[in-house]
Design a protein around this motif. Structure first.
Motif, mmCIF file in Angstrom:
data_model
loop_
_atom_site.group_PDB
_atom_site.id
_atom_site.type_symbol
_atom_site.label_atom_id
_atom_site.label_comp_id
_atom_site.label_asym_id
_atom_site.label_seq_id
_atom_site.Cartn_x
_atom_site.Cartn_y
_atom_site.Cartn_z
ATOM 1 N N PHE A 177 8.894 -35.700 51.087
ATOM 2 C CA PHE A 177 9.975 -35.030 51.241
ATOM 3 C C PHE A 177 11.285 -35.818 51.039
ATOM 4 O O PHE A 177 12.305 -35.180 50.980
ATOM 5 C CB PHE A 177 10.124 -34.331 52.703
ATOM 6 C CG PHE A 177 9.130 -33.201 52.665
ATOM 7 C CD1 PHE A 177 8.022 -33.067 51.627
ATOM 8 C CD2 PHE A 177 9.141 -32.119 53.839
ATOM 9 C CE1 PHE A 177 7.340 -31.794 51.613
ATOM 10 C CE2 PHE A 177 8.512 -31.322 53.866
ATOM 11 C CZ PHE A 177 7.319 -30.741 52.922
ATOM 12 N N ASP A 200 19.753 -38.731 49.988
ATOM 13 C CA ASP A 200 18.569 -37.961 50.773
ATOM 14 C C ASP A 200 19.235 -37.313 51.667
ATOM 15 O O ASP A 200 19.512 -37.693 52.611
ATOM 16 C CB ASP A 200 17.615 -39.134 50.940
ATOM 17 C CG ASP A 200 16.227 -38.669 51.447
ATOM 18 O OD1 ASP A 200 16.224 -37.326 51.735
ATOM 19 O OD2 ASP A 200 15.443 -39.150 52.049
ATOM 20 N N GLU A 208 11.376 -29.521 60.812
ATOM 21 C CA GLU A 208 12.527 -29.000 60.714
ATOM 22 C C GLU A 208 12.328 -27.602 59.615
ATOM 23 O O GLU A 208 12.888 -26.339 59.648
ATOM 24 C CB GLU A 208 13.526 -29.869 60.036
ATOM 25 C CG GLU A 208 15.125 -29.524 59.573
ATOM 26 C CD GLU A 208 15.799 -30.337 58.545
ATOM 27 O OE1 GLU A 208 16.826 -30.257 58.089
ATOM 28 O OE2 GLU A 208 15.329 -31.743 58.729
ATOM 29 N N GLN A 209 11.553 -28.132 58.576
ATOM 30 C CA GLN A 209 11.208 -26.987 57.459
ATOM 31 C C GLN A 209 10.022 -26.289 57.531
ATOM 32 O O GLN A 209 9.661 -25.407 56.895
ATOM 33 C CB GLN A 209 11.344 -27.928 55.954
ATOM 34 C CG GLN A 209 12.543 -28.288 55.564
ATOM 35 C CD GLN A 209 12.393 -29.038 54.211
ATOM 36 O OE1 GLN A 209 12.122 -30.150 54.001
ATOM 37 N NE2 GLN A 209 12.428 -28.192 52.999
ATOM 38 N N LYS A 236 17.261 -35.363 53.740
ATOM 39 C CA LYS A 236 16.419 -35.789 54.836
ATOM 40 C C LYS A 236 16.888 -36.813 55.816
ATOM 41 O O LYS A 236 16.241 -37.438 56.759
ATOM 42 C CB LYS A 236 14.794 -36.058 54.610
ATOM 43 C CG LYS A 236 14.317 -34.955 53.998
ATOM 44 C CD LYS A 236 13.738 -33.876 55.183
ATOM 45 C CE LYS A 236 13.335 -32.636 54.622
ATOM 46 N NZ LYS A 236 13.033 -31.599 55.606
ATOM 47 N N ASP A 242 6.617 -31.528 58.719
ATOM 48 C CA ASP A 242 8.262 -31.439 58.977
ATOM 49 C C ASP A 242 8.684 -30.240 59.869
ATOM 50 O O ASP A 242 8.362 -29.213 59.248
ATOM 51 C CB ASP A 242 8.836 -31.444 57.547
ATOM 52 C CG ASP A 242 10.293 -31.442 57.434
ATOM 53 O OD1 ASP A 242 10.965 -32.201 56.786
ATOM 54 O OD2 ASP A 242 10.677 -30.494 58.096
#
Lengths: 765, 765
Positions: free
Chosen positions: A573, B477, A562-563, B479, A560
């Protein structure tokens, strides 16, 4: 300090008195075994007293019976049969009778009851004073051990000293009372980790034409045979014994203060397939028993203690600064050593031979948790363990066909005979990471031992067949720019099932491809005949090599951006995070209190998954990445699996979080002694015991094998002053002594060697 | 032309001779039932001849026994018990004896054996000539029907005409021979769709103090009771009958050419829970039997035929241009009508009452496949069916709690008593779309019938509780920019399981939210007392309303922008496409030949999934989108489920692909008659029968209910000249006659109405 551990000794577990609450747990903790068979630490008279009786189980590694698995709804390819290691007759059973009072803890009065497990010697000693209902007393000391020198044998020594003159003392040694056996599962249990065994699963017949008492034992349905035998010798040879109902008994007129000693040798032969061998096998066992009997208990014990000393010589780990932990640690190493099959045909079950939990099955636990200990301290045993996988490779091939993968092999998730025995495929067959786990172990074994012969024969074949399976299961996904994906799998974390691209699985598969490719290339380069023969026999084709390399290169590893977190799988996620903090304590382990679809719908981990991947290949990740992932995944890991804490502990070491590492290590090292998982009664957590060794060597020692070089990054918890351990590496024995300030590396055996201490090269000679 | 269909009649199935190969299938096809009970089309003497014997099963709707479901490995929340509709004593059993020769098809010689199922009259007639081993002959004609006027009763009429004078003719009518019953599952079967029933699952006792022969029947474990009774009347009242061993028998001295008639009335009472009612229930059944007996067989038959005529009057569909299909179509409507429970407490099982397949369970089949037929032709029955769901709402609430969703209700995937009975949750409990299916049916029922009372009471409660469940299962969500997602579900396609955001499920949930919100708003707006009471009782909170609307608005509906395809679920397109073309024919259905993990790993459909979603909400998709999706999904749909073809057929109509629509329809309409799924022996495919009606009305008729207006877009296959059907809509009866060129709409009953023919408004008055 745990009640079993005393300040007096760093080698002994001591139970004082008897506590019905602890009886089951201590039956497990005091179990003795040698890889061939094991016997739980039950009392000699256990079956007679309800309160002190649990399971007397004596288990022979891989001696299993089978019955069809019942499914509410069947589907193609489901595991067909249970494989269940079954308790065999309990040869340590004993009756002591005084004035017609039969000894047990509920009759008369027992005082000074004490049991000691001496880890150094591998010896269980029991002593007590018994006063019967008529006021007559006996001192009793019973020693027992399971021999490594004679893997078939249990030796038992009973010393009885009367306080009174002229009483009628009777001793009865039972070979098999032919009654139903007590077993783990007297209570009804829905716990999926236990398989109820309520009936005797074998037939037995007494063999009459032998000098010793012998039983032929045959499973109900798997056609597996064994001989069990016994020879007893009373110190006072003037007393004639009587044989009756499968027991030998002696009647003794007591002389005050005069000790009567009974020596028992109980044998469990190896397992054989064809009843027609029974006479031959019986003769053989009888000979072994006679040989041992001629040596006598004390002589056998001496050999046994020597053997144990040799074991500790190469395998002990010393901690200065924490005596409780020292005993706890040794306890783990002791049980690990006890558990491993040593004949290349049998493995090491999840509970060793200490209990019936998990039916005596072999899991990935062996390769990923237990094997490292053997690899670096007992490489011969490591080879035996891997050899077992080679013997079941044909079953793994069949399984791959059942799973519609037309090349390669898929090892069973849980098995004894090689066939899949997991009745729940989402946490069974779906865990195809087992292939990569085994491949990783094979690769490590060859690297650590330098055993090229194994590598180019058994190893090669396993590596190729496991890689082939992944190639067939996965595909290059056009929707991901041609990345290689593995769909519908379950990773180590069984709280998340049937997902796509489990990071751990994919990383293991990537390395599986690499290991296979490297080994094949080594064979081709060396034009090694054995290796070439293997490749020819299994129809290897050079295009496969290219395909593996391509799959390894393009392996999809979810991340991921972004994170900046490594993703456990494609969809992890997208799930909500389980609220662990607000989950009532009595709802753990979650698996017993929530439907799988509830658990699977959340970000919640039963055990290390992505963190395990990053631990195994720690050099492929930056420290920052590992730290981020660690914090993230740790926050919702329940450690409901015993395979979890050790990994989190080692990774904490890797990240320099020494308090955390220490705390995880305490839990790891003392897991069974403190019954942390609340099911030690069903057997020890062997994988966690392996995790204990790894925590010391990989964790605090910071040992890794990188580019064929051993590397150490030692870091001790603050209260420890010194840790010493030894590792074997390519015919060398290296002693590592880690102090507060410095670490000493000593080459005890073998050719000079370069190692790394942090980033510095060290030449050992 | 199918061998059962002849050119002579558009109403009759005829079996000439007897074919052991066909016996099982025809037992299903010739089964008679009335929603309360059913009896398979077995021969009266079936149990005596192996070759012609399969299952005589007489089944009472929801009369089930239970036993624990065995799991190889248990997990929390698993369905606990099987619920299995059990065969009860077979009241149509009959023995005919001539000169001590007992009649069966293997004794002596039987000629001109013929059976006819008259769909128009709801009557099964059997006739044959039997010559016994001594050369004496009889003509036999047996008629039977299961009454709608007296739902408890089966009527049977036996006419025997001797060819010879002075022979000894004996007739034996057995109520219950107390022997083990023949059942579907004499052979071992692993087929997950069948549940083996090998033992009698009830106890019976003869009740002595009644005029008629009566049995009290009690299930082994579910405490469900029934009374079975019988009354027989022989035409020649001079012959006295004898009662012996639970049978009544007559001995007749034959008179050449003189017909002897036996009339039998066999009764199956309703089900009751408490044994103490048995006398009362027995008296009641006895009275009903007496009343029917007083009317006599011919009188009962006349009423029955009248009833059937009324049924056909509103429910028939006529096709001009294809006689075979005409019979096939009527056959489906006939069985549909037979299958439905009519007391608001019982539903319609997947096999109706024609066989033991699927254990007599109710599935989503009712709401999504069978209900539309009733909704538009028999709205009262539709209401009864939905009422059943209301009666099990409390069980659905419990189930939601078990699934850790703290508000709302989750209907069981398969059930009789409301509790989940699916032993395989990935294709059971995971199919949470059942909630949306039921909500959709409730919404449709209220729209089509205008039954506001139901809508604001039972309907409201169902809509709110189902919506609540989705709100609790899913989440917004982050995400996905806050989209509402539903993870770990299985859609209708059981060849793909445990996925995230199954398109069908999400779309149904979205509408479920909307329906619930609309109904709640209607209640609030009207300040409807009943509705307000319901909302108060179930603790409705206005924030829920906002939440549903938000969830509906933000519902995640997976779509692939690149291919411009609707995605079955989040990960579907990441899987390889199954190579159907190169899959051997004998590997279908895939579920019997591949492991679930093999099937789940591919793009392969058991049945319509995304296509079903697009059919149900066809106005929400462009024709181009539907066409693209159709082509894509059709290419790998195996139709291994009988719920598939009708949907593909209707969507083909929607897309103007009339040849394809016709071809699917042929398969749909003739599925059971031609045994296309190879398991008609286990019972009819009731959902497919509903699909047949839908194919005609929704498919070729192009009927949709849009914005409260009925809309038609009729299109006929090229060989048909005319199709006529009737639909009920808000107390109106509308006849639709679709010709080659034009369509005629006639309002037969009720107030004037506006409908749409394609885009044109039509005023009917």
């Amino acid at each position: 300090m745990n009640s079993l551990i005393s300040k007096d000794s760093k080698w002994v577990l001591t139970e004082k008195g008897t506590d019905p609450e602890m009886i089951r747990q201590n039956e497990t903790l005091f179990a003795l075994s040698n890889g061939h068979f094991g016997t739980r630490g039950s009392l000699e008279e256990a079956e007679r007293t309800r309160e002190y009786s649990h399971s007397e189980a004596t288990l022979v590694n891989a001696y299993y019976d089978s019955e069809p698995i019942e499914y509410g709804e069947w589907a193609y390819g489901y595991a067909e049969k249970h494989q269940t290691v079954i308790p065999v007759p309990n040869g340590k059973k004993l009756a002591i009778k005084l004035d017609n009072d039969l000894f047990d803890l509920e009759t008369g009065k027992t005082t000074d009851h004490k049991r000691q497990l001496d880890l150094k010697k591998g010896l269980l000693t029991r002593s007590f004073t018994w006063e019967n209902t008529k006021g007559h007393k006996l001192d009793v000391i019973i020693e027992r051990f399971v021999s490594y020198d004679y893997p078939e044998l249990l030796a038992q020594n009973i010393k009885i000293t009367p306080y009174d003159e002229g009483c009628d003392l009777q001793i009865v040694a039972t070979l098999d009372d032919l009654k139903e056996m007590g077993s783990l599962s007297e209570e009804e249990s829905n716990d999926p980790r236990i398989k109820a065994q309520k009936e005797r699963r074998f037939k037995s017949e007494r063999l009459e034409d032998f000098e010793n008492q012998l039983l032929h034992i045959e499973t109900n349905s798997t056609d597996l045979h064994m001989i069990m035998g016994e020879k007893n010798e009373l110190s006072d040879s003037s007393v004639q014994s009587r044989f009756e109902n499968g027991a030998e008994s002696w009647e003794i007129d007591t002389v005050k203060g005069e000790t009567v000693t009974l020596e028992r040798i109980v044998g469990y032969s190896n397992i054989f397939k064809d009843a027609s061998y029974k006479e031959e096998k019986a003769q053989k066992l009888s000979t072994i028993i006679n040989e041992a009997s001629a040596i006598g208990f004390e002589g056998l014990k001496e050999k046994h203690v020597d053997h144990m000393e040799e074991f500790w010589e190469t395998s002990d780990i010393e901690i200065e600064g924490d005596d409780e932990l020292q005993v706890g640690l040794r306890f783990n190493l002791f049980h690990l050593y006890q558990a491993a099959g040593r004949d290349g045909k049998r493995n090491m079950s999840a509970k060793g031979l200490t209990g019936e939990g998990y039916e005596g099955h072999y899991f990935w636990d062996t390769e990923m948790y237990m094997l490292p200990f053997f690899l670096y301290t007992q490489p011969k045993i490591a080879k035996h363990l891997l050899n077992y996988r080679y013997t079941i490779l044909h079953e793994a091939r069949n399984r791959a066909r059942e799973m519609a993968v037309d090349k390669g092999a898929l090892f069973a998730w849980r098995t004894i005979n090689g066939k899949e025995a997991s009745p729940y495929y989402p946490a069974g067959t779906a865990q195809i990471h087992i292939n990569g786990d085994i491949a990783h172990a094979v690769h490590s074994y060859v690297k650590v031992t330098g055993d090229r012969r194994f590598g180019m024969h058994e190893g090669l074949e396993i590596l190729v067949e496991t890689a082939r399976f992944y190639a067939g299961w996965g595909h290059f996904d056009e929707k991901r720019n041609g990345a290689f994906v593995l769909n519908d799998v379950t990773g180590p974390d069984e709280y998340t099932a049937i997902v796509n691209n489990n990071y751990y699985t994919n990383l293991m598969a990537k390395h599986n491809f690499k290991y296979a490719a490297q080994m094949v290339e080594a064979v081709l380069e060396a034009q090694d005949e054995t290796g070439l023969d293997v490749l020819k026999r299994i129809g290897f084709d050079k295009t496969e090599l290219e395909n593996w390399k391509k799959a390894a290169d393009r392996m999809f590893l979810p991340y991921d951006e972004e994170q900046r977190l490594t993703m456990q799988d494609d969809s992890f996620f997208h799930k909500e995070v389980w609220d662990i903090e607000n989950t009532p304590k009595d709802k753990f382990p979650l698996l017993l209190h929530y439907h799988p679809l509830t658990i699977y719908r959340y970000q919640v981990n039963k055990q290390a998954d992505t963190v395990l991947a990053e631990f195994l290949f720690s050099d492929e990740f930056s420290q920052e990445q590992k730290a981020r992932d660690y914090d993230y995944y740790e926050s919702f890991t329940t450690h409901d699996s015993s395979l979890s804490r050790s990994v989190f502990g080692m990774m904490a070491s890797d990240l320099g979080e020494m308090d955390k590492a220490y705390s995880y290590f305490m839990d790891t090292a003392l897991m069974d002694i403190t019954d942390m998982q609340s099911n030690t009664k069903d057997g020890v957590h062997a994988a966690n015991m392996g995790g204990t060794w790894m925590s010391m060597v990989y964790g605090f020692g910071g040992m890794r094998l990188l580019n064929d070089t051993l590397q150490f990054r030692p870091r001790l918890p603050k209260d420890w002053t010194r840790v010493t351990f030894k590792v074997q590496f390519r015919h060398r024995l290296i002693k590592v002594a880690i102090g507060k300030e410095d670490t000493e590396y000593t080459l005890l055996k073998g050719e000079p060697l370069v190692i790394r201490h942090f980033d510095e090269e060290k030449h050992l000679d």
